[in-house]
Design a protein around this motif. Structure first.
Motif, PDB file in Angstrom:
ATOM      1  N   TYR A  69      84.805  13.573  57.467  1.00 53.49           N
ATOM      2  CA  TYR A  69      84.045  14.291  58.487  1.00 53.49           C
ATOM      3  C   TYR A  69      84.707  15.620  58.804  1.00 53.49           C
ATOM      4  O   TYR A  69      85.921  15.792  58.628  1.00 53.49           O
ATOM      5  N   LEU A  74      80.924  16.125  62.193  1.00 54.97           N
ATOM      6  CA  LEU A  74      79.753  16.119  61.317  1.00 54.97           C
ATOM      7  C   LEU A  74      80.161  15.565  59.960  1.00 54.97           C
ATOM      8  O   LEU A  74      81.295  15.796  59.498  1.00 54.97           O
ATOM      9  N   ASP A  75      79.249  14.843  59.353  1.00 55.58           N
ATOM     10  CA  ASP A  75      79.499  14.310  58.025  1.00 55.58           C
ATOM     11  C   ASP A  75      79.890  15.439  57.081  1.00 55.58           C
ATOM     12  O   ASP A  75      79.251  16.499  57.050  1.00 55.58           O
ATOM     13  N   TYR A  76      80.953  15.229  56.315  1.00 61.76           N
ATOM     14  CA  TYR A  76      81.409  16.225  55.345  1.00 61.76           C
ATOM     15  C   TYR A  76      80.516  16.160  54.111  1.00 61.76           C
ATOM     16  O   TYR A  76      80.244  15.083  53.574  1.00 61.76           O
ATOM     17  N   LEU A  77      80.022  17.321  53.673  1.00 65.68           N
ATOM     18  CA  LEU A  77      79.114  17.387  52.528  1.00 65.68           C
ATOM     19  C   LEU A  77      79.895  17.878  51.314  1.00 65.68           C
ATOM     20  O   LEU A  77      80.021  19.091  51.087  1.00 65.68           O
ATOM     21  N   GLU A 115      89.609  11.839  57.738  1.00 69.36           N
ATOM     22  CA  GLU A 115      89.077  10.577  57.252  1.00 69.36           C
ATOM     23  C   GLU A 115      89.016   9.615  58.421  1.00 69.36           C
ATOM     24  O   GLU A 115      89.885   9.641  59.309  1.00 69.36           O
ATOM     25  N   VAL A 148      78.674  12.294  64.550  1.00 69.74           N
ATOM     26  CA  VAL A 148      79.290  11.066  65.060  1.00 69.74           C
ATOM     27  C   VAL A 148      80.301  11.413  66.143  1.00 69.74           C
ATOM     28  O   VAL A 148      80.842  12.525  66.181  1.00 69.74           O
ATOM     29  N   PRO A 207      73.867  17.582  59.021  1.00 73.16           N
ATOM     30  CA  PRO A 207      74.714  16.435  58.677  1.00 73.16           C
ATOM     31  C   PRO A 207      74.787  15.450  59.840  1.00 73.16           C
ATOM     32  O   PRO A 207      74.680  15.852  61.004  1.00 73.16           O
ATOM     33  N   GLU A 208      74.974  14.171  59.516  1.00 71.95           N
ATOM     34  CA  GLU A 208      75.083  13.176  60.577  1.00 71.95           C
ATOM     35  C   GLU A 208      76.179  13.579  61.569  1.00 71.95           C
ATOM     36  O   GLU A 208      77.263  13.993  61.175  1.00 71.95           O
ATOM     37  N   ASP A 268      85.764   4.210  58.745  1.00 71.45           N
ATOM     38  CA  ASP A 268      84.663   3.736  57.892  1.00 71.45           C
ATOM     39  C   ASP A 268      84.782   4.279  56.480  1.00 71.45           C
ATOM     40  O   ASP A 268      83.837   4.175  55.698  1.00 71.45           O
ATOM     41  N   GLY A 321      84.736   7.245  55.638  1.00 73.59           N
ATOM     42  CA  GLY A 321      83.987   8.478  55.522  1.00 73.59           C
ATOM     43  C   GLY A 321      84.855   9.694  55.806  1.00 73.59           C
ATOM     44  O   GLY A 321      85.893   9.610  56.473  1.00 73.59           O
TER      45      GLY A 321
END
Length: 258
Positions: free
Chosen positions: A31, A97-100, A24, A66, A63-64, A27, A29
């Motif tokens: 990841y 990468l953004d977690y989906l 975590e 960062v 995925p995004e 933000d 989010g």
């Protein structure tokens, strides 16, 4: 590209030797973190960044990506010594990468992407010499009824040996024969020009400029970060010149399997 700070180590994803983890960030989010101190080190992060952003430029779903600042203090609450060591060895700038949430692993028996999408993914993987999209390990997810590409740390394997790298950039990619989507990639010749046009010099330079200097330091034969970045850009631009042997090889490999 955004930079976030890791605030909580959630759980490891025990896949291969790289030991990525769900974290975590500040933000709020979630990841999937790729550690700089694991496996092939910064080279795997560079491959993840460059290949992932090339895929995005081609219109493929990734995925995004960062940058993640990681503090060694995060290791204090982790009981596993291996994870403690990994966090401490990766202090500083990492990649995620953004977690989906709710995504499922791509199953080639169940899912059949259309020929244009399959061809675009095969084209992309042949360009970046991605060895890791096989039936055994497809590195694709289904999320919201869309196919997403993940895990490109094994791509761009030329950067593990820079001798004659520019000359080798024109070589075909024989391992494309093992690609999980090759049987469906019937439009490789049709989409070749359009995909290559998306990766002009401006697009390539923009992607390469995002490689952090902290991941580039001190490697022979480069005098500085600028020369190192320029070598990545030159390899990609040269590989994209016509005739594109990596496309011709993919077409041959598919025809042999029919």
């Amino acid at each position: 590209m955004r930079t976030v700070t890791a605030t909580r180590y959630v759980t490891p994803l025990r896949e291969g030797g790289s030991l990525p983890a769900i974290i975590e960030a500040d933000d709020q989010g979630m990841y999937v973190l790729k550690f700089r101190g694991a496996g092939q080190g910064p080279k795997a992060l560079i491959a993840e960044l460059v290949a992932g952003e090339i895929a995005r430029a081609l219109g493929l779903a990734v995925p995004e990506i960062v940058f993640v600042e990681l503090d060694a203090e995060l290791a204090r609450t982790e009981p596993d010594p291996e994870i403690q060591h990994l966090i401490k060895a990766s202090t500083g700038l990492n990649l995620a990468l953004d977690y989906l949430p709710g995504s499922v692993t791509f199953d080639p028996v169940v899912e059949h992407p259309d020929a244009e999408l399959a061809s675009a993914i095969v084209w992309f993987d042949a360009l970046v010499t991605n060895v890791d999209r096989t039936p055994r390990n497809a590195n694709m997810l289904m999320w919201h009824r869309r196919l997403w590409l993940i895990d490109h740390g094994a791509a761009l394997y030329f950067h593990h040996a820079w001798d004659d790298a520019l000359e080798r950039s024109r070589a075909p990619f024989a391992l494309i024969r093992d690609h999980v989507l090759l049987p469906l990639a019937s439009k490789l010749a049709d989409i070749d020009e359009a995909l290559a046009a998306r990766l002009d010099a401006t697009a390539i330079d923009g992607i390469i400029e995002q490689i952090p200097a902290a991941w580039l330091g001190g490697e022979v034969p480069f005098a500085d970060h600028r020369a190192h970045r320029d070598a990545y850009a030159a390899w990609l631009k040269r590989r994209l010149e016509k005739p594109r042997a990596f496309v011709e090889e993919a077409i041959r490999a598919r025809s042999r399997d029919l």
